[in-house]
Scaffold this active site. Sequence first.
Site, PDB file in Angstrom:
ATOM      1  N   GLY A   1       0.808  -1.208   0.000  1.00  0.00           N
ATOM      2  CA  GLY A   1       0.000   0.000   0.000  1.00  0.00           C
ATOM      3  C   GLY A   1       0.842   1.260   0.000  1.00  0.00           C
ATOM      4  O   GLY A   1       0.582   2.188   0.761  1.00  0.00           O
TER       5      GLY A   1
ATOM      6  N   GLY B   1      -0.794   8.135   0.262  1.00  0.00           N
ATOM      7  CA  GLY B   1      -0.863   8.400   1.686  1.00  0.00           C
ATOM      8  C   GLY B   1       0.421   8.153   2.440  1.00  0.00           C
ATOM      9  O   GLY B   1       1.529   8.400   1.969  1.00  0.00           O
TER      10      GLY B   1
ATOM     11  N   GLY C   1       1.858   5.376   3.256  1.00  0.00           N
ATOM     12  CA  GLY C   1       2.728   4.369   2.652  1.00  0.00           C
ATOM     13  C   GLY C   1       3.667   4.974   1.630  1.00  0.00           C
ATOM     14  O   GLY C   1       4.856   4.636   1.568  1.00  0.00           O
TER      15      GLY C   1
ATOM     16  N   SER D   1      -4.075   0.020  14.208  1.00  0.00           N
ATOM     17  CA  SER D   1      -4.858   1.208  14.547  1.00  0.00           C
ATOM     18  C   SER D   1      -5.204   1.185  16.033  1.00  0.00           C
ATOM     19  O   SER D   1      -5.254   0.117  16.660  1.00  0.00           O
ATOM     20  CB  SER D   1      -6.152   1.235  13.734  1.00  0.00           C
ATOM     21  OG  SER D   1      -6.998   2.296  14.141  1.00  0.00           O
TER      22      SER D   1
ATOM     23  N   TYR E   1     -13.522  -2.949  10.478  1.00  0.00           N
ATOM     24  CA  TYR E   1     -12.191  -2.337  10.476  1.00  0.00           C
ATOM     25  C   TYR E   1     -11.481  -2.590  11.804  1.00  0.00           C
ATOM     26  O   TYR E   1     -10.320  -3.017  11.833  1.00  0.00           O
ATOM     27  CB  TYR E   1     -12.332  -0.841  10.212  1.00  0.00           C
ATOM     28  CG  TYR E   1     -11.034  -0.075  10.296  1.00  0.00           C
ATOM     29  CD1 TYR E   1     -10.134  -0.071   9.233  1.00  0.00           C
ATOM     30  CD2 TYR E   1     -10.713   0.658  11.438  1.00  0.00           C
ATOM     31  CE1 TYR E   1      -8.941   0.635   9.311  1.00  0.00           C
ATOM     32  CE2 TYR E   1      -9.531   1.365  11.525  1.00  0.00           C
ATOM     33  CZ  TYR E   1      -8.646   1.354  10.461  1.00  0.00           C
ATOM     34  OH  TYR E   1      -7.468   2.059  10.551  1.00  0.00           O
TER      35      TYR E   1
END
Length: 281
Positions: free
Chosen positions: A12, A16, A18, A143, A166
């Site tokens: 990824g 962003g 990454g 997260s 998520y």
Amino acid sequence: MDLKDKTVLITGSTDGVGRMVAERLGASGARVLVHGRDEGRGKAVASAIEAAGGKAELLVADLSSLAEVRRLAEAVRARTNRLDILINNAGIGTAGEASKRQVSADGYELRFAVNYLAGFLLTSELLPRLRASAPARIVNVASAGQQAIDFDDVMLTQGYSGVRAYRQSKLAQILFTVDLAGELKGSGVTVNALHPASYMDTTMVRQAGVTPWSSVETGAEAILNLATSPALEGRSGLYFDGQRESRADAQAYDEKARRQLHSLSLELIERASATTREQQS
């Protein structure tokens, strides 16, 4: 950590945080294996790294398919005999209130499949390269949004919400981190997880309908800390909130839950592989 001649894979990394991590590692002398689903964006990132004097190669794969995850691992093995840092960063956010339950190419709940299961399989496939390159590091970008896994309904067929999916997938990453650290003890390969920053200015956050209030730079610094800081040498199985060592949801430290998740993950991967074999026969 001296990054000259080190090889790094960041999933990824075409957008962003990454992308910023990839560019920063490239500027520091690492050979960067850029990963993404979009070839055009991936080429742009690789070109930007090379234009700045770094080394980069693009690997395209859709992590919602476990067969493609295996092909990604094969592509990495074909390109390098060593892998010094693996950063499992690719993921799907909550998609906001309008999110509906989706499934992966293998029929699994999409966020569990992409955010957790793909990284589990990719890491497993690449462990021989990481072990051969020790000291090496694995960084799982999780997260602070975490929710205990309901092993009676991991695929969330009841009471689905994008937020729940998520959070479950992100906690699964942390359970995997703690579990793998035990397996790798003494190998010279460490694995840690982190919450990079809250609501960074990324596509994922904007798609969730949230106004960003952290910078991508802040998140990148936190990821780079786990990937390269000398202070983390030999330390493993940890969870960080930004650059501060912290504690994850209690389930992460439940050995029974970690065993359940490990067994389920192997079962899901084998089921998907069997289906692929049937389709090819």
